[in-house]
Enzyme design. Structure first.
Site, PDB file in Angstrom:
ATOM      1  N   CYS A 186       0.834  -1.200   0.000  1.00 39.57           N
ATOM      2  CA  CYS A 186       0.000   0.000   0.000  1.00 39.57           C
ATOM      3  C   CYS A 186       0.869   1.251   0.000  1.00 39.57           C
ATOM      4  CB  CYS A 186      -0.946   0.012   1.199  1.00 39.57           C
ATOM      5  SG  CYS A 186      -0.082   0.151   2.779  1.00 39.57           S
ATOM      6  N   ASP A 194       5.020  14.142 -38.892  1.00 37.11           N
ATOM      7  CA  ASP A 194       6.027  14.282 -39.936  1.00 37.11           C
ATOM      8  C   ASP A 194       5.606  13.330 -41.058  1.00 37.11           C
ATOM      9  OD1 ASP A 194       8.526  14.956 -41.172  1.00 37.11           O
ATOM     10  OD2 ASP A 194       9.229  12.980 -40.580  1.00 37.11           O
ATOM     11  N   CYS A 210       2.344   2.142   3.376  1.00 37.64           N
ATOM     12  CA  CYS A 210       3.497   1.289   3.714  1.00 37.64           C
ATOM     13  C   CYS A 210       4.734   1.790   2.980  1.00 37.64           C
ATOM     14  CB  CYS A 210       3.237  -0.161   3.310  1.00 37.64           C
ATOM     15  SG  CYS A 210       1.710  -0.826   3.943  1.00 37.64           S
TER      16      CYS A 210
END
Length: 711
Positions: free
Chosen positions: A14, A398, A17
Site C-alpha cells: 500500500c 512528420d 506502507c
C-alpha cells in the site's frame, strides 16, 4: 558523490506502507536519500546501507529486498512460495474466533463472558500489526489509515462494542489484502516482460557450442538460435535467414524477415530458420531491459491526478479526526445527547473516513495502463504523459517515415514504345543497369524494382557512364547511348517527341506526389518511371480513427514541395497540410498549434524532428525498438514501425482519465453518503467499514479494467 543503489521490493502492498518504508530507510545511518517507486515496487537508496539494513527498515511489513540486477535476471525472486494459509493465518484465525463468537452470542447472549472473550481474541490476533503500527503513529501524531482504525477499535472496545470492533479489524485486513492483490495484478504486466527473454543461450566459443547464462554472455559472442527458440540477447544476424516474431517488443502481429546484418531483439521468437547472431549489447542494456526500466520509472512518476489526491489526503485525514471528535462530543456536551450513541457515531466516522479507496484510486489505474501499453508495443514514459495524451486536441505528423514508409519505391512504369514483353524487360534492365552506377537517392528504388522481378541486371555492360548534374545520367550499352533523367532533360534532348500526351502523363504523376523520370536515347523516348515514398497502408485508417476518438485536427508537416505534400496529405485524410518546412518552421508551427489548441502531440522519427517533438505537449517517436535515441528522448515511443498503435494509445489514455475521474468521484461520494447517515443516527461501524472496503474494492477492480483495453 554518494553512490546510488536500486533494489526491488517484494511485499510492498500500500502507499502508506511505501511512505513509511521510505522514511525508515532515510533514518539509516549513512543514507542521504531514499526514494520508493510504489508502482514499480523499487527503492533507490543514495548513500551507504546494506541489504540487511534496508530489509530491517521494511520489517514492519515483512518486505523482501533484492538487488535490481539480480532480480531482473532471476524473476523467480518474485514468486511467493508461501501457502495461502501460512500467509494469512492471523486473518483466518481471527475470522474463526469471530464466527465462534457470533455462535456464542446467539446461544448465550452478547454479555456472556465467552462471547466477548472470543471477540477480544479476534481483535488482538487479527489486528496485531495494525495496532503495532497505529500506536507508533499515534505517539508521533502521524494520522494515517492505521491511526484512524486503531482509535476506532479502541473506542469500540471502550464502549463495549467488541463484536463490531472485531469486524472492523477483519474487514480492514481483507481490504488491505485486496489492495495488495490489485497492485500485484497491475505490476504483473511488467513482471511478465521479465520472463520474455530466456535466461540462457547457446553460444559458440572456440568452435564449441555451449549453454551460457545471459549474465556471462559478452558483446561479440555468437549465439546459435534454432527454429522455435526465443532470442536471449540483442544482436545482428551474421549467418542464416528466418522470420522472427517481434510481437513482445514491437506489438507487430506479423513475423519480420531477418537476413544477414539485420538486427534482432532479446525476447523475440525465431520461427523458421537457423540463425547465428553476434551479440551487440549486454543483458542490462538490451531493448527489453530498457523498456522494463523506463516503464517502471514511468509507473513511479506521479500523474497530476495522483499529486492532487496525495495533497488532498494530507489534509483530509486530520480533518476526519476533527470531525469525528466533534460528532462524538458536541451533541452530548451541548444538546444532552447520549454519550455512548454519539461516541459510536464518531468512531463510525473515523472508519468511513479512512482514505484507502481515494489513495489507491489513481496509482492502480496508472500502473495498469502503462503496463498494458508496454505489452502492446507502446512505451509511455510516465503517468503525466498518459494524462496529457488523454486531453489531446491536435496531432501533427512528420510525413517521411511516419505517414509514409520512408523508402522510395517504383509506383508506375509506363512503356512508350510498342514492343514485345521481352524487349520491355530488356529496356528496364538497361535503365536499372545505368542506375546501378548512379549516386541518386531514387536509384535504389529502380534497382530494387528490377531485382524483385528477377531481372538479371548483371547481364548489361555499361560504358562511358556520365552524370548530368541536376538533370540525370547517361551511358552507352551495345554502342547505343541511353539517358535516364528528369522531364527537363528530355525536353532539351527530344523536344519534338515530348508531346502533350506525354506532358499530361508526367503532370498527372507529379500531382499525385510522385517523382517522374524518363528513359530513352537521343532519338526516342522509351518509358516513364514514377518513384514515390510509399504511403503506409495503415495511415488513412489511423487518421480516420483518431478523428473518431475526438482529435479535432490532424496536420501533416513536411519539407517536400507543396504539390507532393498535398497529394499525400489528401490520400491519408489529414485535416491540414503544410509543405516546404524547415526544422525551425516545424517548431514554430507546433508552438502556434499549442496556442490554438492547448494540448498538441507531434509524431516523428525521434531524431530529425527532435525540436518539434520537444516543443509538443507530448512527443511521440516511431520505431523505438530500432533506435536508443527514440526510446530515450521521446515522451512516448511506438516500439514497432506501426502507426496503428497511435489510436490505441489515445484510446487507452482517454479511458485511463475516465477511470481515474470515476474512482476519485466514487471514493468521495460514497464517503459523503455514509457521513450523511450520521444525521439520522443510522451510521454503524458495519456500514462504515463496508463502505470503506467496498469503495476500495470497486476502485481497484475499475482500475484493473484497463488491462483489457484494445483498439
Amino acid at each position: 558523490m554518494a553512490e546510488k543503489t536500486v533494489y526491488r521490493v517484494d511485499g510492498l502492498s500500500c502507499t502508506n506502507c511505501a511512505a513509511k518504508f521510505e522514511r525508515n530507510v532515510k533514518e539509516i545511518e549513512g543514507v542521504t536519500e531514499a526514494i520508493v517507486n510504489f508502482g514499480a515496487s523499487k527503492i533507490t537508496v543514495t548513500g551507504e546501507a546494506s541489504i540487511q539494513q534496508v530489509e530491517q527498515a521494511g520489517a514492519f511489513e515483512h518486505l523482501k529486498i533484492i538487488p535490481e540486477k539480480e532480480s531482473f535476471t532471476d524473476p523467480e525472486h518474485f514468486t511467493d512460495h508461501q501457502s495461502f494459509i501460512r500467509k494469512n493465518w492471523r486473518l483466518l484465525l481471527s475470522g474463526l474466533f469471530i464466527a465462534v463468537g457470533y455462535a456464542s452470542q446467539i446461544m448465550n447472549g452478547e454479555d456472556f463472558y465467552l462471547t466477548n472473550a472470543l471477540f477480544i481474541f479476534a481483535i488482538f490476533i487479527g489486528g496485531y500489526s495494525l495496532f503495532k503500527e497505529g500506536f507508533k503513529n499515534l505517539l508521533k501524531f502521524e494520522f494515517t489509515m492505521e491511526t484512524l482504525m486503531t482509535i476506532a477499535i479502541i473506542g469500540a472496545a471502550f464502549i463495549g462494542e467488541w463484536a463490531e470492533g472485531s469486524i472492523v479489524v477483519i474487514l480492514f485486513a481483507v481490504s488491505e489484502a485486496l489492495e495488495r492483490y490489485s497492485m500485484d495484478k497491475a505490476r504483473q504486466s511488467i513482471r511478465s516482460l521479465m520472463d520474455i527473454a530466456p535466461k540462457e543461450a547457446l553460444v559458440r566459443r572456440s568452435g564449441t557450442d555451449r549453454m551460457v547464462h545471459v549474465d556471462d554472455i559478452q558483446i561479440g559472442d555468437i549465439m546459435i538460435i534454432k527454429p522455435g527458440q526465443k532470442i536471449a540477447m540483442d544482436g545482428h544476424v551474421v549467418k542464416g535467414y528466418s522470420a522472427v516474431n517481434q510481437a513482445a517488443i514491437t506489438g507487430e502481429s506479423i513475423p519480420v524477415e531477418k537476413n544477414i546484418d539485420d538486427s534482432v531483439f532479446a525476447g523475440t521468437l525465431n520461427e523458421e530458420g537457423l540463425l547465428e547472431v553476434a551479440v551487440t549489447k549486454r543483458v542490462e542494456d538490451t531493448t527489453i531491459s530498457k523498456i522494463i526500466h523506463l516503464v517502471e520509472e514511468a509507473q513511479g512518476e506521479r500523474a497530476p491526478a495522483q499529486a492532487f489526491v496525495d495533497t488532498f489526503a494530507k489534509y483530509y485525514t486530520p480533518a476526519i479526526i476533527v470531525i469525528a471528535a466533534l460528532i462524538a462530543t458536541v451533541p452530548p456536551l451541548l444538546f444532552g445527547g447520549n454519550w455512548e450513541t454519539w461516541v459510536y457515531q464518531g468512531l463510525s466516522v473515523l472508519v468511513v473516513g479512512c482514505p484507502c479507496a481515494l489513495v489507491v484510486s489513481t496509482p492502480v489505474a496508472i500502473v495498469t495502463a502503462i503496463g498494458n501499453a508496454a505489452k502492446n508495443g507502446v512505451l509511455v514514459k510516465g503517468g503525466v504523459y498518459l494524462e496529457e495524451i488523454g486531453g489531446l486536441k491536435a496531432i501533427a505528423f512528420d510525413k517521411t517515415g511516419t505517414l509514409t514508409k520512408g523508402v522510395p519505391v517504383v509506383t508506375d512504369y509506363i512503356e512508350l514504345t510498342e514492343a514485345t514483353n521481352i524487349q520491355h524487360n530488356k529496356n528496364y534492365i538497361i535503365m536499372a543497369a545505368l542506375e546501378q552506377l548512379s549516386q541518386h537517392p531514387l536509384a535504389s528504388a529502380i534497382i530494387k524494382y528490377g531485382e524483385t522481378r528477377e531481372m538479371d541486371l548483371t547481364s548489361i555492360n555499361v560504358n562511358d557512364f556520365t552524370s548530368i548534374t541536376g538533370k540525370g545520367i547517361r551511358g552507352t550499352v551495345d554502342g547505343n547511348t541511353y539517358y535516364v533523367g528528369s522531364p527537363v532533360l528530355f525536353k532539351e534532348l527530344l523536344a519534338s517527341q515530348f508531346t502533350d500526351s506525354i506532358h499530361r502523363q508526367v503532370s498527372d504523376l507529379q500531382l499525385k506526389g510522385k517523382t517522374a523520370m524518363l528513359f530513352g536515347t537521343n532519338q526516342k523516348l522509351i518509358s516513364i518511371v514514377a518513384v514515390a515514398d510509399e504511403v503506409r497502408s495503415s495511415s488513412q485508417h489511423v487518421i480516420k480513427r483518431l478523428h473518431e476518438l475526438g482529435i479535432e485536427k490532424t496536420i501533416m508537416l513536411t519539407g517536400d514541395n507543396q504539390a507532393t505534400a498535398q497529394a499525400i496529405g489528401q490520400q491519408v485524410g489529414v485535416s491540414e497540410i503544410e509543405g516546404e518546412l524547415m526544422p525551425q518552421d516545424k517548431l514554430d508551427y507546433i508552438k502556434q498549434l499549442k496556442i490554438n489548441f492547448g494540448k498538441v502531440a507531434m509524431v516523428g522519427d525521434g531524431i530529425n524532428d527532435a525540436p518539434a517533438l520537444a516543443a509538443a505537449t507530448v512527443g511521440i517517436a516511431m520505431g523505438g525498438a530500432g533506435t536508443d535515441t527514440a526510446i530515450e528522448t521521446a515522451d512516448v515511443a511506438l516500439m514497432g514501425d506501426d502507426l496503428q498503435k497511435l489510436p490505441f494509445t489515445v484510446k487507452l489514455s482517454r479511458k485511463t482519465l475516465q477511470i481515474i475521474k470515476q474512482n476519485i468521484t466514487f471514493s468521495l461520494v460514497i464517503k459523503l453518503i455514509a457521513l450523511l447517515l450520521v444525521i439520522p443516527g443510522w451510521l454503524t461501524l458495519w456500514i462504515a467499514i463496508m463502505a470503506d472496503m467496498g469503495a476500495t474494492l470497486l476502485v481497484t477492480l475499475n482500475g484493473l479494467r484497463l488491462m483489457k483495453v484494445k483498439d
